[in-house]
Design an enzyme around this catalytic site. Structure first.
Site, PDB file in Angstrom:
ATOM      1  N   ASP A  82      31.283  32.645  36.037  1.00  0.00           N
ATOM      2  CA  ASP A  82      32.232  31.569  35.739  1.00  0.00           C
ATOM      3  C   ASP A  82      31.459  30.282  36.014  1.00  0.00           C
ATOM      4  OD1 ASP A  82      34.483  30.054  35.258  1.00  0.00           O
ATOM      5  OD2 ASP A  82      35.349  30.405  37.240  1.00  0.00           O
ATOM      6  N   ASP A 128      29.763  31.310  45.610  1.00  0.00           N
ATOM      7  CA  ASP A 128      29.818  29.901  45.222  1.00  0.00           C
ATOM      8  C   ASP A 128      28.925  29.144  46.188  1.00  0.00           C
ATOM      9  OD1 ASP A 128      30.619  27.190  44.529  1.00  0.00           O
ATOM     10  OD2 ASP A 128      32.392  28.116  43.632  1.00  0.00           O
ATOM     11  N   ASP A 179      51.969  51.217  53.476  1.00  0.00           N
ATOM     12  CA  ASP A 179      51.868  52.450  52.707  1.00  0.00           C
ATOM     13  C   ASP A 179      50.620  52.522  51.825  1.00  0.00           C
ATOM     14  OD1 ASP A 179      52.867  50.404  51.134  1.00  0.00           O
ATOM     15  OD2 ASP A 179      54.062  51.755  49.874  1.00  0.00           O
ATOM     16  N   CYS A 185      34.981  26.844  30.960  1.00  0.00           N
ATOM     17  CA  CYS A 185      36.250  26.275  30.478  1.00  0.00           C
ATOM     18  C   CYS A 185      35.945  25.117  29.533  1.00  0.00           C
ATOM     19  CB  CYS A 185      37.137  25.833  31.636  1.00  0.00           C
ATOM     20  SG  CYS A 185      36.441  24.539  32.664  1.00  0.00           S
ATOM     21  N   GLY A 222      40.398  31.140  43.950  1.00  0.00           N
ATOM     22  CA  GLY A 222      40.287  32.596  44.031  1.00  0.00           C
ATOM     23  C   GLY A 222      41.109  33.363  43.024  1.00  0.00           C
ATOM     24  N   GLY A 223      41.659  32.698  42.035  1.00  0.00           N
ATOM     25  CA  GLY A 223      42.496  33.385  41.047  1.00  0.00           C
ATOM     26  C   GLY A 223      41.771  34.491  40.304  1.00  0.00           C
ATOM     27  N   LYS A 224      40.529  34.223  39.880  1.00  0.00           N
ATOM     28  CA  LYS A 224      39.777  35.250  39.143  1.00  0.00           C
ATOM     29  C   LYS A 224      39.408  36.398  40.077  1.00  0.00           C
ATOM     30  CE  LYS A 224      37.916  31.710  36.184  1.00  0.00           C
ATOM     31  NZ  LYS A 224      38.247  30.622  37.106  1.00  0.00           N
TER      32      LYS A 224
END
Length: 182
Positions: free
Chosen positions: A88, A33, A59, A142, A3-5
């Protein structure tokens, strides 16, 4: 992975929304996915950051944070619904062999030159249907293979699905081979 992207996109959307002011929409990210375990990893990452189930901080109201939806069924998304789509694409991972050295022994020439590019083109073509007119489509792998990068993009650009309606996003000339379709 993990889940980084998706998290990076959510962060960027939040920054843009903050600059736009109170009346702007937070937006929605749809992480897709077909592999259930990868979606579970994304959902776990979202839960750890507080982007699942409630407000991130006391907040910051939840309507200020991009909504993130996960799905394994792309047909549930619809057509021309997205301002931007990041593809990706699954690939040979030739660009990250240093991180996955054993992966090189599982690859065949046919996978790199035919199987992955065919799958990638199919995914790119389907993903392009999700983009609203005037929206952005970004294709990424990649891999360093021209078959999986320039080859897929060139084939897409020469197809009927491309329709001449997309504009190339020209990167600053830094001696790079990177290209993007928008």
């Amino acid at each position: 992975g993990n889940g980084g992207k998706t998290l990076a996109l959510a962060s960027r959307m939040w920054e843009v929304r903050q600059r736009a002011g109170e009346n702007s929409q937070a937006g929605t990210i749809i992480a897709h996915d077909i592999v259930g375990n990868r979606l579970k990893q994304i959902e776990g990452s979202l839960a750890r950051t507080g982007l699942r189930g409630g407000e991130l901080h006391d907040d910051i109201p939840s309507n200020h944070i991009p909504k993130i939806r996960t799905t394994s069924d792309a047909t549930s998304i619809g057509r021309e619904v997205a301002d931007a789509v990041l593809v990706d694409a699954p690939c040979s991972s030739l660009g990250v062999l240093r991180r996955r050295p054993g992966h090189r022994w599982a690859l065949t020439e046919d996978m790199v030159t035919r199987e992955f590019p065919s799958l990638q083109l199919d995914i790119l073509t389907r993903a392009s249907q999700l983009v609203k007119p005037g929206g952005k489509l970004v294709y990424a792998t990649c891999s360093v293979s021209q078959f999986e990068n320039e080859g897929v993009v060139d084939t897409f650009e020469s197809s009927e699905d491309f329709g001449g309606e997309w504009l190339a996003w020209e990167f600053e000339d830094i001696g790079s081979h990177f290209r993007s379709i928008l």
